[in-house]
Write an enzyme that holds these catalytic residues in place. Structure first.
Site, PDB file in Angstrom:
ATOM      1  N   TYR A   1      18.283 -34.878 -33.456  1.00  0.00           N
ATOM      2  CA  TYR A   1      18.452 -36.313 -33.688  1.00  0.00           C
ATOM      3  C   TYR A   1      19.867 -36.761 -33.349  1.00  0.00           C
ATOM      4  O   TYR A   1      20.055 -37.770 -32.650  1.00  0.00           O
ATOM      5  CB  TYR A   1      18.132 -36.641 -35.143  1.00  0.00           C
TER       6      TYR A   1
ATOM      7  N   SER B   1      22.544 -45.371 -34.250  1.00  0.00           N
ATOM      8  CA  SER B   1      22.584 -44.773 -35.589  1.00  0.00           C
ATOM      9  C   SER B   1      24.012 -44.322 -35.795  1.00  0.00           C
ATOM     10  O   SER B   1      24.731 -44.055 -34.826  1.00  0.00           O
ATOM     11  CB  SER B   1      21.649 -43.555 -35.664  1.00  0.00           C
TER      12      SER B   1
END
Length: 260
Positions: free
Chosen positions: A156, A143
């Site tokens: 995250y 990501s």
């Protein structure tokens, strides 16, 4: 196109979002695919659409035995395993550390890291022997949060930085038989879900008001990605013929964050 002709791949989190797009792209490129996902309904839809090209297990990436079942099924159904794509992940709905209740921190951390980090390790561990035997490849979904702050909350972002480290370490450990790389998508039009209980406002990403517009305006290319926009990079990194000297590398597919 048949870049992955005669190859067999194991893709976790492959029933929806980026994972499903990668499954369908791999099939178009000639591969057979074994899929692990928790969503029985969407797995059944995928199986019905590609009955000759897919086998699947409804299971949990955090459970090693479920990953092992997928590998055994792939070998039983298609004869071998050449590629592992780790993709299943949970979000944290941008929760900063200051807003996570102390009594929820440990459970939220454990659940998110078990999926986002341990889930990948389980898949690699289960597939490792087959991949070594076949000089295979591993591609993990990272990501832009694996490189920059602000694309998620503290859990995250930290988990995706851990995935970058995992790619580098596995590339070192598993060479020369197995190449290990990653694709780093930016904001993508998917229903990525958050770990339960972390925020009362949590909802699937593309259900957030103005999410697509705001994500597009945040990057130089001025568009939000569709899941399909990332899939060619998974093919490139999965195919030994296309990237034979590439390992320990993450390719960015994020609209140009680095140029911002």
């Amino acid at each position: 196109m048949t870049i992955l002709k005669d190859k067999v791949a194991f893709i976790s989190g492959g029933a929806e979002g980026i994972g499903r797009a990668v499954v369908e792209r791999f099939i178009r490129e000639g591969a057979k695919v074994a899929v692990l996902d928790l969503n029985q309904e969407k797995l059944a839809q995928l199986q019905a659409r590609y009955p000759d090209d897919i086998c699947s297990v409804c299971g949990d990436v955090t459970n090693y035995s479920d990953n092992h079942k997928v590998v055994e099924l792939a070998v039983e159904r298609f004869g071998k395993l050449d590629i592992f794509v780790g993709n299943a992940a949970l979000f944290d709905f941008f929760a900063p550390l200051s807003r996570i209740a102390p009594e929820k921190l440990e459970a939220s951390f454990n659940k998110l890291f078990q999926v986002n980090v341990l889930g990948y390790m389980n898949g690699v561990k289960a597939a490792m022997d087959q991949l070594k035997q076949n000089h295979g490849s591993i591609v993990l979904t990272v990501s832009n949060s694996g490189f920059y702050p602000g694309g998620g909350g503290v859990l995250y972002v930290t988990s995706k930085h851990a995935v970058v480290g995992l790619i580098k370490q596995l590339a070192y450990e598993l060479a020369p038989e197995i190449r290990v790389n990653g694709v780093s998508p930016g904001a993508t039009d998917t229903e990525m879900k958050s770990v339960e209980g972390i925020s009362s406002k949590a909802r699937p990403l593309n259900h957030i008001p103005d999410f697509n517009e705001n994500a597009a305006n945040a990057v130089p290319l001025k568009k939000i990605a569709s899941p399909e926009d990332h899939t060619a990079l998974y093919v490139l990194l999965a195919a030994n013929e296309q990237s034979p000297m590439t390992t320990g590398t993450v390719i960015h597919s994020d609209g140009g964050w680095i140029a911002r």
